[in-house]
Design a protein around this motif. Structure first.
Motif, PDB file in Angstrom:
ATOM      1  N   GLU A  13      38.932  43.132  41.555  1.00  0.00           N
ATOM      2  CA  GLU A  13      39.494  41.826  41.910  1.00  0.00           C
ATOM      3  C   GLU A  13      39.183  41.475  43.363  1.00  0.00           C
ATOM      4  O   GLU A  13      38.916  40.308  43.688  1.00  0.00           O
ATOM      5  CB  GLU A  13      40.995  41.828  41.646  1.00  0.00           C
ATOM      6  CG  GLU A  13      41.329  41.856  40.155  1.00  0.00           C
ATOM      7  CD  GLU A  13      42.810  42.029  39.876  1.00  0.00           C
ATOM      8  OE1 GLU A  13      43.536  42.433  40.814  1.00  0.00           O
ATOM      9  OE2 GLU A  13      43.231  41.790  38.730  1.00  0.00           O
ATOM     10  N   ARG A  16      35.569  40.342  43.512  1.00  0.00           N
ATOM     11  CA  ARG A  16      35.438  38.976  42.987  1.00  0.00           C
ATOM     12  C   ARG A  16      35.932  37.955  44.009  1.00  0.00           C
ATOM     13  O   ARG A  16      35.324  36.900  44.192  1.00  0.00           O
ATOM     14  CB  ARG A  16      36.204  38.843  41.669  1.00  0.00           C
ATOM     15  CG  ARG A  16      36.110  37.438  41.057  1.00  0.00           C
ATOM     16  CD  ARG A  16      36.659  37.375  39.657  1.00  0.00           C
ATOM     17  NE  ARG A  16      35.754  38.039  38.722  1.00  0.00           N
ATOM     18  CZ  ARG A  16      35.948  39.278  38.267  1.00  0.00           C
ATOM     19  NH1 ARG A  16      36.999  39.969  38.643  1.00  0.00           N
ATOM     20  NH2 ARG A  16      35.088  39.823  37.441  1.00  0.00           N
ATOM     21  N   HIS A  19      33.429  36.921  46.535  1.00  0.00           N
ATOM     22  CA  HIS A  19      32.403  35.989  46.066  1.00  0.00           C
ATOM     23  C   HIS A  19      32.887  34.537  46.104  1.00  0.00           C
ATOM     24  O   HIS A  19      32.078  33.618  46.018  1.00  0.00           O
ATOM     25  CB  HIS A  19      31.992  36.312  44.625  1.00  0.00           C
ATOM     26  CG  HIS A  19      31.127  37.520  44.498  1.00  0.00           C
ATOM     27  ND1 HIS A  19      31.613  38.802  44.646  1.00  0.00           N
ATOM     28  CD2 HIS A  19      29.801  37.656  44.233  1.00  0.00           C
ATOM     29  CE1 HIS A  19      30.632  39.666  44.465  1.00  0.00           C
ATOM     30  NE2 HIS A  19      29.523  38.993  44.215  1.00  0.00           N
ATOM     31  N   ASN A  20      34.179  34.359  46.211  1.00  0.00           N
ATOM     32  CA  ASN A  20      34.750  33.012  46.114  1.00  0.00           C
ATOM     33  C   ASN A  20      35.548  32.612  47.351  1.00  0.00           C
ATOM     34  O   ASN A  20      36.289  31.636  47.317  1.00  0.00           O
ATOM     35  CB  ASN A  20      35.659  32.936  44.875  1.00  0.00           C
ATOM     36  CG  ASN A  20      34.892  33.106  43.584  1.00  0.00           C
ATOM     37  OD1 ASN A  20      34.208  32.191  43.127  1.00  0.00           O
ATOM     38  ND2 ASN A  20      34.975  34.278  42.984  1.00  0.00           N
ATOM     39  N   GLY A 112      31.297  46.728  40.273  1.00  0.00           N
ATOM     40  CA  GLY A 112      30.386  45.607  40.131  1.00  0.00           C
ATOM     41  C   GLY A 112      29.012  46.116  39.767  1.00  0.00           C
ATOM     42  O   GLY A 112      28.713  47.304  39.919  1.00  0.00           O
ATOM     43  N   VAL A 150      32.647  43.020  38.270  1.00  0.00           N
ATOM     44  CA  VAL A 150      31.953  41.824  38.745  1.00  0.00           C
ATOM     45  C   VAL A 150      30.485  41.919  38.339  1.00  0.00           C
ATOM     46  O   VAL A 150      29.764  42.826  38.771  1.00  0.00           O
ATOM     47  CB  VAL A 150      32.076  41.681  40.269  1.00  0.00           C
ATOM     48  CG1 VAL A 150      31.272  40.478  40.760  1.00  0.00           C
ATOM     49  CG2 VAL A 150      33.545  41.524  40.655  1.00  0.00           C
ATOM     50  N   ASP A 186      29.756  36.639  36.762  1.00  0.00           N
ATOM     51  CA  ASP A 186      30.527  36.098  37.883  1.00  0.00           C
ATOM     52  C   ASP A 186      29.654  35.408  38.911  1.00  0.00           C
ATOM     53  O   ASP A 186      30.107  34.501  39.618  1.00  0.00           O
ATOM     54  CB  ASP A 186      31.288  37.230  38.580  1.00  0.00           C
ATOM     55  CG  ASP A 186      32.246  37.916  37.647  1.00  0.00           C
ATOM     56  OD1 ASP A 186      33.342  37.359  37.421  1.00  0.00           O
ATOM     57  OD2 ASP A 186      31.920  39.006  37.142  1.00  0.00           O
ATOM     58  N   CYS A 187      28.414  35.851  39.036  1.00  0.00           N
ATOM     59  CA  CYS A 187      27.509  35.343  40.059  1.00  0.00           C
ATOM     60  C   CYS A 187      26.106  35.328  39.471  1.00  0.00           C
ATOM     61  O   CYS A 187      25.756  36.192  38.656  1.00  0.00           O
ATOM     62  CB  CYS A 187      27.569  36.255  41.294  1.00  0.00           C
ATOM     63  SG  CYS A 187      26.597  35.724  42.724  1.00  0.00           S
TER      64      CYS A 187
END
Length: 254
Positions: A13, A16, A19-20, A112, A150, A186-187
């Motif tokens: 988490e 992630r 990334h945001n 990830g 991820v 996710d990406c």
């Protein structure tokens, strides 16, 4: 597993979130425990491995030329060397079934992974729909395991080996990227993009975070302005370190 599910979930988490967030996630890729420690001690919030660097360090060619057992053992040493989340370049998945891949990642404590759509056996790219279904199965396996790994889905349309005509690379990257995002990635990582206009188009047309690379016309500031969320360096620092070593030892002879 290297850590309990609760800890692995928290690390996933956190990765992630990076990334945001408001800040671009910069990942100077590591290849062993020592290089990973350097990255983490410098203050970077996560560590990523680079398959080309790890395989070279082990004495094998890239593109799944190294046995997966050795690649995962090396990645496990990276995880143990740092306290930050680690994402592993798992190439094209080494032919594993989705649940096996997820289990292997979690066993070493990775939260990830990079997964690319190059076909290292047949050449070219895996059919986009089939790859999307495989990514969806990886996402499902991670959900079943209780750890939201991820997934950084690499799109290889810009690589010469991908076999995509230059004029079609952006369009095909967008098509594939959308499929992969819908599958649970996710990406999206369109590796090898060097043109600012191409990056801008991908950031605009693809939902979610985009992984970019610096280059001759793309420094970190430019990528940040273009809206790139994550920047990675692949084997660049490994190669620089080996070049420095070569110069140093050659100097002993000179």
């Amino acid at each position: 597993m290297a850590a309990d599910v609760t800890d692995l979930k928290a690390r996933a988490e956190r990765l992630r979130e990076l990334h945001n967030g408001k800040e671009m996630l910069v990942l100077p890729n590591a290849w062993d425990a020592a290089s990973a420690a350097v990255v983490a001690e410098a203050g970077f919030p996560a560590v990523a491995t680079a398959s080309a660097a790890v395989s070279a360090m082990l004495g094998f060619p890239d593109r799944e030329g190294a046995p997966w057992q050795e690649m995962f053992a090396a990645a496990g040493r990276v995880v143990r060397a740092v306290s930050v989340p680690v994402t592993v370049d798992a190439e094209a998945g080494y032919g594993m079934q989705p649940r096996e891949l997820v289990d292997r990642l979690l066993e070493i404590g990775a939260v990830g992974c990079n997964l690319e759509d190059s076909d290292h056996r047949a050449g070219g790219l895996v059919e986009a729909g089939a790859h999307a279904r495989w990514l969806a199965a990886v996402r499902s396996a991670a959900t079943d395991a209780g750890v939201p790994i991820v997934i950084n889905a690499r799109v290889d349309t810009f690589l010469p080996a991908g076999g995509i005509a230059e004029a079609d690379r952006v369009k095909e990257a967008i098509r594939r990227g959308r499929l992969y995002r819908d599958a649970g990635a996710d990406c999206i990582y369109p590796i090898g993009v060097s043109d600012q206009r191409d990056i801008a188009a991908l950031v605009t047309e693809l939902p979610g975070p985009i992984n970019g690379n610096t280059g001759e016309n793309l420094d970190l500031a430019t990528l940040r302005e273009l809206g790139v969320a994550r920047v990675s360096y692949g084997p660049r620092f490994y190669r620089a370190a080996m070049a420095d070593l070569k110069t140093a030892v050659q100097g002993l002879l000179d």
